[in-house]
Design an enzyme around this catalytic site. Sequence first.
Site, PDB file in Angstrom:
ATOM      1  N   GLY A  86       0.913  -1.117   0.010  1.00  0.00           N
ATOM      2  CA  GLY A  86       0.018  -0.043   0.212  1.00  0.00           C
ATOM      3  C   GLY A  86       0.854   1.268   0.077  1.00  0.00           C
ATOM      4  CB  SER A 125     -11.091   5.204  -6.624  1.00  0.00           C
ATOM      5  OG  SER A 125     -11.112   6.019  -5.658  1.00  0.00           O
ATOM      6  CB  SER A 171     -19.093   6.428 -13.618  1.00  0.00           C
ATOM      7  OG  SER A 171     -18.499   6.136 -12.477  1.00  0.00           O
ATOM      8  N   GLY A 206     -16.486  10.847  -5.004  1.00  0.00           N
ATOM      9  CA  GLY A 206     -16.461  11.544  -3.615  1.00  0.00           C
ATOM     10  C   GLY A 206     -15.484  12.477  -3.428  1.00  0.00           C
ATOM     11  CD  GLU A 255     -11.113   1.013   1.841  1.00  0.00           C
ATOM     12  OE1 GLU A 255     -10.267   0.854   0.908  1.00  0.00           O
ATOM     13  OE2 GLU A 255     -12.334   0.376   1.843  1.00  0.00           O
ATOM     14  CG  HIS A 272       7.965  34.409  -0.623  1.00  0.00           C
ATOM     15  ND1 HIS A 272       6.834  34.270  -1.557  1.00  0.00           N
ATOM     16  CD2 HIS A 272       8.727  35.328  -1.330  1.00  0.00           C
ATOM     17  CE1 HIS A 272       7.306  34.674  -2.786  1.00  0.00           C
ATOM     18  NE2 HIS A 272       8.545  35.206  -2.622  1.00  0.00           N
TER      19      HIS A 272
HETATM   20  C1  LIG Z   1      -2.302   0.453  -3.077  1.00  0.00           C
HETATM   21  C2  LIG Z   1      -2.795   0.920  -1.821  1.00  0.00           C
HETATM   22  C3  LIG Z   1      -2.124   2.135  -1.661  1.00  0.00           C
HETATM   23  C4  LIG Z   1      -2.613   2.901  -0.399  1.00  0.00           C
HETATM   24  N1  LIG Z   1      -1.918   4.123  -0.191  1.00  0.00           N
HETATM   25  C5  LIG Z   1      -2.448   4.801   1.134  1.00  0.00           C
HETATM   26  C6  LIG Z   1      -1.722   5.819   1.456  1.00  0.00           C
HETATM   27  O1  LIG Z   1      -1.041   6.608   0.840  1.00  0.00           O
HETATM   28  N2  LIG Z   1      -2.025   6.813   2.557  1.00  0.00           N
HETATM   29  C7  LIG Z   1      -2.905   6.133   3.366  1.00  0.00           C
HETATM   30  O2  LIG Z   1      -3.190   6.810   4.584  1.00  0.00           O
HETATM   31  N3  LIG Z   1      -3.689   4.710   3.176  1.00  0.00           N
HETATM   32  C8  LIG Z   1      -3.312   4.229   2.078  1.00  0.00           C
HETATM   33  N4  LIG Z   1      -3.628   2.983   1.678  1.00  0.00           N
HETATM   34  C9  LIG Z   1      -4.747   2.365   2.745  1.00  0.00           C
HETATM   35  C10 LIG Z   1      -4.097   1.690   3.709  1.00  0.00           C
HETATM   36  O3  LIG Z   1      -3.155   0.785   3.647  1.00  0.00           O
HETATM   37  C11 LIG Z   1      -5.094   1.044   4.811  1.00  0.00           C
HETATM   38  O4  LIG Z   1      -6.047   1.721   5.272  1.00  0.00           O
HETATM   39  C12 LIG Z   1      -4.428   0.191   6.042  1.00  0.00           C
HETATM   40  O5  LIG Z   1      -3.219  -0.410   5.643  1.00  0.00           O
HETATM   41  C13 LIG Z   1      -5.681  -0.311   6.777  1.00  0.00           C
HETATM   42  O6  LIG Z   1      -5.103  -0.850   8.026  1.00  0.00           O
HETATM   43  P1  LIG Z   1      -5.837  -1.925   8.682  1.00  0.00           P
HETATM   44  O7  LIG Z   1      -4.825  -2.118  10.005  1.00  0.00           O
HETATM   45  O8  LIG Z   1      -6.895  -1.806   8.917  1.00  0.00           O
HETATM   46  O9  LIG Z   1      -5.498  -3.362   7.633  1.00  0.00           O
HETATM   47  P2  LIG Z   1      -4.372  -3.995   7.028  1.00  0.00           P
HETATM   48  O10 LIG Z   1      -3.222  -3.054   7.162  1.00  0.00           O
HETATM   49  O11 LIG Z   1      -4.699  -4.289   5.802  1.00  0.00           O
HETATM   50  O12 LIG Z   1      -4.033  -5.161   7.747  1.00  0.00           O
HETATM   51  C14 LIG Z   1      -4.976  -6.376   7.831  1.00  0.00           C
HETATM   52  C15 LIG Z   1      -3.900  -7.593   8.393  1.00  0.00           C
HETATM   53  O13 LIG Z   1      -4.557  -8.482   8.791  1.00  0.00           O
HETATM   54  C16 LIG Z   1      -4.061  -9.922   8.311  1.00  0.00           C
HETATM   55  N5  LIG Z   1      -5.280 -10.809   8.339  1.00  0.00           N
HETATM   56  C17 LIG Z   1      -6.213 -10.773   7.582  1.00  0.00           C
HETATM   57  N6  LIG Z   1      -7.074 -11.860   8.060  1.00  0.00           N
HETATM   58  C18 LIG Z   1      -6.561 -12.485   8.862  1.00  0.00           C
HETATM   59  C19 LIG Z   1      -6.789 -13.653   9.652  1.00  0.00           C
HETATM   60  N7  LIG Z   1      -7.789 -14.273   9.282  1.00  0.00           N
HETATM   61  N8  LIG Z   1      -5.983 -14.034  10.709  1.00  0.00           N
HETATM   62  C20 LIG Z   1      -4.820 -13.449  10.926  1.00  0.00           C
HETATM   63  N9  LIG Z   1      -4.106 -12.319   9.867  1.00  0.00           N
HETATM   64  C21 LIG Z   1      -5.197 -11.876   9.083  1.00  0.00           C
HETATM   65  C22 LIG Z   1      -3.678  -9.335   6.899  1.00  0.00           C
HETATM   66  O14 LIG Z   1      -2.797 -10.134   6.210  1.00  0.00           O
HETATM   67  C23 LIG Z   1      -3.008  -8.061   7.011  1.00  0.00           C
HETATM   68  O15 LIG Z   1      -1.621  -8.163   7.540  1.00  0.00           O
HETATM   69  C24 LIG Z   1      -3.476   2.304   0.384  1.00  0.00           C
HETATM   70  C25 LIG Z   1      -4.112   1.122   0.088  1.00  0.00           C
HETATM   71  C26 LIG Z   1      -3.639   0.529  -1.025  1.00  0.00           C
HETATM   72  C27 LIG Z   1      -3.984  -0.905  -1.295  1.00  0.00           C
HETATM   73  C1  LIG Z   2      19.482  36.606  -0.148  1.00  0.00           C
HETATM   74  C2  LIG Z   2      18.200  37.106   0.269  1.00  0.00           C
HETATM   75  C3  LIG Z   2      17.320  35.839   0.604  1.00  0.00           C
HETATM   76  C4  LIG Z   2      16.134  36.284   1.094  1.00  0.00           C
HETATM   77  N1  LIG Z   2      15.153  35.018   1.318  1.00  0.00           N
HETATM   78  C5  LIG Z   2      14.011  35.394   1.771  1.00  0.00           C
HETATM   79  C6  LIG Z   2      13.266  34.267   1.902  1.00  0.00           C
HETATM   80  O1  LIG Z   2      13.586  33.254   1.647  1.00  0.00           O
HETATM   81  N2  LIG Z   2      11.886  34.469   2.399  1.00  0.00           N
HETATM   82  C7  LIG Z   2      11.605  36.016   2.727  1.00  0.00           C
HETATM   83  O2  LIG Z   2      10.604  35.945   3.410  1.00  0.00           O
HETATM   84  N3  LIG Z   2      12.406  36.872   2.797  1.00  0.00           N
HETATM   85  C8  LIG Z   2      13.637  36.507   2.492  1.00  0.00           C
HETATM   86  N4  LIG Z   2      14.459  37.688   2.397  1.00  0.00           N
HETATM   87  C9  LIG Z   2      14.056  39.050   2.699  1.00  0.00           C
HETATM   88  C10 LIG Z   2      13.233  39.779   1.862  1.00  0.00           C
HETATM   89  O3  LIG Z   2      13.731  39.917   0.707  1.00  0.00           O
HETATM   90  C11 LIG Z   2      12.869  41.126   2.406  1.00  0.00           C
HETATM   91  O4  LIG Z   2      12.376  41.011   3.469  1.00  0.00           O
HETATM   92  C12 LIG Z   2      11.760  42.065   1.551  1.00  0.00           C
HETATM   93  O5  LIG Z   2      12.180  41.853   0.364  1.00  0.00           O
HETATM   94  C13 LIG Z   2      11.658  43.264   2.068  1.00  0.00           C
HETATM   95  O6  LIG Z   2      10.704  44.009   1.462  1.00  0.00           O
HETATM   96  P1  LIG Z   2      10.656  45.536   1.426  1.00  0.00           P
HETATM   97  O7  LIG Z   2       9.488  45.956   0.592  1.00  0.00           O
HETATM   98  O8  LIG Z   2      10.684  45.819   2.925  1.00  0.00           O
HETATM   99  O9  LIG Z   2      11.940  45.966   0.732  1.00  0.00           O
HETATM  100  P2  LIG Z   2      12.581  45.540  -0.775  1.00  0.00           P
HETATM  101  O10 LIG Z   2      12.057  44.527  -1.309  1.00  0.00           O
HETATM  102  O11 LIG Z   2      14.301  45.809  -0.428  1.00  0.00           O
HETATM  103  O12 LIG Z   2      12.561  47.024  -1.398  1.00  0.00           O
HETATM  104  C14 LIG Z   2      13.049  48.310  -1.444  1.00  0.00           C
HETATM  105  C15 LIG Z   2      12.881  48.905  -2.939  1.00  0.00           C
HETATM  106  O13 LIG Z   2      13.196  50.303  -2.597  1.00  0.00           O
HETATM  107  C16 LIG Z   2      14.130  50.873  -3.600  1.00  0.00           C
HETATM  108  N5  LIG Z   2      14.348  52.001  -3.091  1.00  0.00           N
HETATM  109  C17 LIG Z   2      15.496  52.357  -1.848  1.00  0.00           C
HETATM  110  N6  LIG Z   2      15.727  53.384  -1.842  1.00  0.00           N
HETATM  111  C18 LIG Z   2      14.977  54.238  -2.652  1.00  0.00           C
HETATM  112  C19 LIG Z   2      14.831  55.547  -3.114  1.00  0.00           C
HETATM  113  N7  LIG Z   2      15.481  56.603  -2.240  1.00  0.00           N
HETATM  114  N8  LIG Z   2      13.875  56.140  -3.923  1.00  0.00           N
HETATM  115  C20 LIG Z   2      13.462  54.936  -4.653  1.00  0.00           C
HETATM  116  N9  LIG Z   2      13.651  53.776  -4.478  1.00  0.00           N
HETATM  117  C21 LIG Z   2      14.338  53.218  -3.388  1.00  0.00           C
HETATM  118  C22 LIG Z   2      14.986  49.706  -3.699  1.00  0.00           C
HETATM  119  O14 LIG Z   2      15.570  49.781  -4.736  1.00  0.00           O
HETATM  120  C23 LIG Z   2      14.243  48.473  -3.557  1.00  0.00           C
HETATM  121  O15 LIG Z   2      13.632  48.069  -4.883  1.00  0.00           O
HETATM  122  C24 LIG Z   2      15.692  37.418   1.634  1.00  0.00           C
HETATM  123  C25 LIG Z   2      16.694  38.582   1.380  1.00  0.00           C
HETATM  124  C26 LIG Z   2      17.776  38.454   0.827  1.00  0.00           C
HETATM  125  C27 LIG Z   2      18.761  39.400   0.712  1.00  0.00           C
END
Ligand SMILES: Cc1cc2nc3c(=O)[nH]c(=O)nc-3n(C[C@H](O)[C@H](O)[C@H](O)COP(=O)(O)OP(=O)(O)OC[C@H]3O[C@@H](n4cnc5c(N)ncnc54)[C@H](O)[C@@H]3O)c2cc1C
Ligand SMILES: Cc1cc2nc3c(=O)[nH]c(=O)nc-3n(C[C@H](O)[C@H](O)[C@H](O)COP(=O)(O)OP(=O)(O)OC[C@H]3O[C@@H](n4cnc5c(N)ncnc54)[C@H](O)[C@@H]3O)c2cc1C
Lengths: 502, 502
Positions: free
Chosen positions: A64, A214, A237, A242, A346, A477
């Site tokens: 799964g 599905s 269909s 759902g 499920e 951002h």
């Molecule tokens: C292809 C696929 C993809 C999936 N992807 C996701 C996902 O991305 N995210 C998500 O949240 N869910 C996903 N699911 C659903 C998820 O796997 C199930 O909801 C989950 O495993 C259910 O757990 P369970 O404990 O109810 O049963 P199961 O995990 O099925 O466990 C039941 C166990 O009981 C055993 N058993 C059965 N009968 C007997 C018996 N008589 N005696 C002893 N043992 C027995 C079985 O062999 C099995 O080991 C996916 C399912 C499939 C098929």
């Molecule tokens: C390398 C780097 C990475 C960053 N990464 C992130 C990130 O991942 N996530 C995040 O949220 N923030 C990040 N930041 C911070 C983010 O860029 C700043 O917080 C944001 O740009 C501030 O916006 P502001 O409007 O205050 O100023 P600014 O975006 O600096 O704008 C000011 C503007 O005013 C102009 N200006 C200045 N003086 C004058 C003037 N006298 N006359 C006219 N124009 C003028 C400038 O030229 C500029 O265009 C990063 C900053 C740097 C340097």
Amino acid sequence: MVPDGHSPSHSYDYDLLILGGGSGGLAASKEAAKLGAKVAVLDYVKPSPAGSKWGLGGTCVNVGCIPKKLMHNAALLNGNYVHDQPHYGIGVTPESIEANYGMTQDNTAATHSWDMLKQNVQNHIRGLNFKYRVDLREKEVTYLNLLGKFVDKNTIETVDKKGNVDTVTFSRCMIAVGGRPTPLNCEGGEMAISSDDIFSLDRDPGKVLCVGASYISLECAGFLRGIGKDVTVAVRSILLRGFDRECAKLIGEHMKDEGIVFREEVVPTKLEKVGEKIKVTFSNGESDEYDTVLAAIGRSGDTSKLGLENVGVAVNPKNSKISAKFEQTSVPNIYVIGDVMDGCPELTPVAIHAGKALSRRLFGGSNQAMDYRNICTTVFTPLEYGTVGYSEDEAIAEFGEETVTVYHKYFIPLEWSLSPSRGSHQGFCKAIVNKHTDKVLGLHYLGPNAGEVMQGFGTAMKLGCKFEDITETVGIHPTTAEEFTTLSITKESGEDAAASGC
Amino acid sequence: MVPDGHSPSHSYDYDLLILGGGSGGLAASKEAAKLGAKVAVLDYVKPSPAGSKWGLGGTCVNVGCIPKKLMHNAALLNGNYVHDQPHYGIGVTPESIEANYGMTQDNTAATHSWDMLKQNVQNHIRGLNFKYRVDLREKEVTYLNLLGKFVDKNTIETVDKKGNVDTVTFSRCMIAVGGRPTPLNCEGGEMAISSDDIFSLDRDPGKVLCVGASYISLECAGFLRGIGKDVTVAVRSILLRGFDRECAKLIGEHMKDEGIVFREEVVPTKLEKVGEKIKVTFSNGESDEYDTVLAAIGRSGDTSKLGLENVGVAVNPKNSKISAKFEQTSVPNIYVIGDVMDGCPELTPVAIHAGKALSRRLFGGSNQAMDYRNICTTVFTPLEYGTVGYSEDEAIAEFGEETVTVYHKYFIPLEWSLSPSRGSHQGFCKAIVNKHTDKVLGLHYLGPNAGEVMQGFGTAMKLGCKFEDITETVGIHPTTAEEFTTLSITKESGEDAAASGC
Ligand SMILES: Cc1cc2nc3c(=O)[nH]c(=O)nc-3n(C[C@H](O)[C@H](O)[C@H](O)COP(=O)(O)OP(=O)(O)OC[C@H]3O[C@@H](n4cnc5c(N)ncnc54)[C@H](O)[C@@H]3O)c2cc1C
Ligand SMILES: Cc1cc2nc3c(=O)[nH]c(=O)nc-3n(C[C@H](O)[C@H](O)[C@H](O)COP(=O)(O)OP(=O)(O)OC[C@H]3O[C@@H](n4cnc5c(N)ncnc54)[C@H](O)[C@@H]3O)c2cc1C
Ligand SMILES: NC(=O)c1ccc[n+]([C@@H]2O[C@H](COP(=O)([O-])OP(=O)(O)OC[C@H]3O[C@@H](n4cnc5c(N)ncnc54)[C@H](OP(=O)(O)O)[C@@H]3O)[C@@H](O)[C@H]2O)c1
Ligand SMILES: NC(=O)c1ccc[n+]([C@@H]2O[C@H](COP(=O)([O-])OP(=O)(O)OC[C@H]3O[C@@H](n4cnc5c(N)ncnc54)[C@H](OP(=O)(O)O)[C@@H]3O)[C@@H](O)[C@H]2O)c1
């Protein structure tokens, strides 16, 4: 919950027997053991019709979520290789720039080894199986690799790999047997494999038909296409019944763009072997040949051989699942959690959460019930989809058009913006809001890292988040998640929600 | 706010003049225009000491967030190429598997073209510059590409590119001129470039020394190393002052693992040209030669030539920033937002949010002040860091050891788990909680997609999130964000917080 007759001084083998060592069963067992209960987990894997088998941990780990997400990741990495890397200067030499007039082209598809991917995914799973065993031992849960079946409400009959029969008794039981893929019910349907088989397939899947529209079908179609396969989806269909209709449509369009073929409003009526291929005839009379047919047409509760009739636990005949109130079945000392509980979403974390909460109620004096509302989820299609709460359609149906307002926005993820071949692709997000109370009814996100984006908003939704709480949150951002914080255009305004610059 | 004398019937050229067209100024201008004000934005880029120039949009778009995140993404993609892709079967052929006894090795470093990366990043920025101009026109904001300087509290003197002088008058003014990098103040310091120059550098940076140990220095060191450069960081005292100490330490260790050299507790005392190289002598007497020295030792308000003395707006001499209450300076009709406001976190969404909120108060009848508390932020180091609220150290200092409890956990991101050379790398998350009220004081996350993970939790924090609200949220599996929902081990328990299986 109804009193279940449990007393600490019973004479059964275990306080709690858990039937099924999947996501839910394992979590519940460890929680109960931590609270002092004597616990055993019975887990036994019945091979799939195509013969696939696996280890401890249930569906999620073996067939799964885990292999699915790893293969989805393979597809994402392959997409990075093809679409993005050259434009970020990777693999580019001064000579190649010159040859391309200053601009590199996309990479052509990389060679891809199914065998390597499958092998590494399977190795990872083996590691997890082992960890689960160790974990149970450390937490003092008894692990029994046996197939179980009810004899009476305090006794289960067990069978081991060699056919040896025994019994085990318990004061309380949790049924956590999960579900299994519904088999394809048409002539030759047994030639189709299911999600139980695809992740360990020991040949390259080649040209694939995915039947169903599905989660599972679309996710598998997505990653198979993403690693270069020729993929068709047969849709009976609509896509993603759902889910929000608008989001489902965008996912479908994106998949088409990626080269996935959709055969709309058809089901397979016949599968037949033609040489090495499987010829599939569809309900509209058309046909084509495939190397692999993957049926993902839903899952049914794995209850048919559980002997539930011996204890009088009723199952829903439609899906073979067990109905319950607060996870308690009609037999008070028999509980049910996870996929096999009727009405339970499920999802692995749902099974885990419900299992832990139930153990705490049974052995820890807690009275906190599992909350099944507003569960966030993610669909790992090529364009990932994260969502929590109501879809637009559901919200309108429930609250009425005049109450619901929708804020929406397209955006271009920064990480795609240097790659011309990503050009037509966009992300999308929307918030479904109650106009009168400003309360958020649903959030929807299409874009990279959908699950990561949605999780925290899941907590916000639990806290009764208003739309203003989101737009008053200062963004981070540059991310795609911050798009939610700048939503401002409503659908009813008719204003353009198209992607604009940073 | 103090009454500022504005009346709709004034006779000035503009209702609002905004000095600086960066993140804050542009957002504020469009909001005010939407509310009916007559608005002009003055934006003029003074070249960096090394001669770099750019277009409309300010620091973030041209020499900040955007080019930084794109180059960080280049590093991530390169890491995918080296560490992950072969293990996911990408670029692997049956022959290469055989040659490697069933397991492919990591890719050796890809060739990387600085020129291609820089050119595509710059092209993207040009596109954004253009969009901003169009956007201002559409929103009916007058854009004046002029350098401004106060003459009196209602008049600014402008100078254009050719040196032509003019004046413009206004009823209200917002100062949004941002900041500029603090120059390296040692012998030969002028040979160092800054973040104003690195993203458009027209030669390969080669072997680089990054001076400074906060955000900008570490992010630049990270992406330069990630695309294959030989990188050293000169640390005066500690990494990431102001952030959580434990997280800063883990980031540093991860960067060392990636091959970045840290020279601890040194500052450069002398830079000199030696052939094509710059020889740097450090305060401990050691020296080395570099192709590029990047100084990232903080930023100062860009106020020195603003003529603030002509209107009596006071600046903090330490950082040349302007102090204000509710963004209003000591001169009531002159406001200040963004990086140039003393005490304002230097973040793009903060500048945007504050600017919009101020415009709404000035022209929209709003009385909602900007909320500077619990702003979530992300550091895009190779191990990304997302955080909101108190660091552990701050929380203990403010609330006392007996009030603060810390839940923590290491985890292995699923996407890294097939790649042996990622083996030593882990993610980490922790929640700082008030033991008595269960209220979350701070959240910290180290791992992939930190910004995406943290955003929604920012909204939850705004809602006064308790720890229980997080652990009662059902997770999204498989994600890294879900790790927060399963936090259970406190530091005081002494239990092992090491990564376990899925
Ligand atoms: C292809 C696929 C993809 C999936 N992807 C996701 C996902 O991305 N995210 C998500 O949240 N869910 C996903 N699911 C659903 C998820 O796997 C199930 O909801 C989950 O495993 C259910 O757990 P369970 O404990 O109810 O049963 P199961 O995990 O099925 O466990 C039941 C166990 O009981 C055993 N058993 C059965 N009968 C007997 C018996 N008589 N005696 C002893 N043992 C027995 C079985 O062999 C099995 O080991 C996916 C399912 C499939 C098929
Ligand atoms: C390398 C780097 C990475 C960053 N990464 C992130 C990130 O991942 N996530 C995040 O949220 N923030 C990040 N930041 C911070 C983010 O860029 C700043 O917080 C944001 O740009 C501030 O916006 P502001 O409007 O205050 O100023 P600014 O975006 O600096 O704008 C000011 C503007 O005013 C102009 N200006 C200045 N003086 C004058 C003037 N006298 N006359 C006219 N124009 C003028 C400038 O030229 C500029 O265009 C990063 C900053 C740097 C340097
Ligand atoms: N990312 C995740 O969290 C994740 C991933 C995978 C699975 N899961 C869980 O696993 C569950 C099962 O998923 P699923 O996708 O297999 O099943 P599903 O949600 O029950 O959907 C079944 C699909 O198959 C179609 N179908 C049913 N019978 C058919 C038939 N006879 N011929 C052709 N098509 C048929 C249905 O079409 P109609 O619409 O016409 O009925 C539908 O598109 C999901 O509900 C989900 O909870 C979760
Ligand atoms: N991801 C993002 O959101 C992001 C990214 C980049 C920047 N920003 C914003 O931009 C602001 C500026 O960042 P910054 O990293 O340049 O500055 P900063 O946070 O002010 O830190 C300055 C660094 O340089 C060191 N330093 C100061 N003077 C020095 C000298 N003379 N010689 C050697 N080292 C010296 C300081 O060391 P000491 O600790 O010893 O003083 C500190 O490590 C940040 O505060 C942040 O708000 C945000």
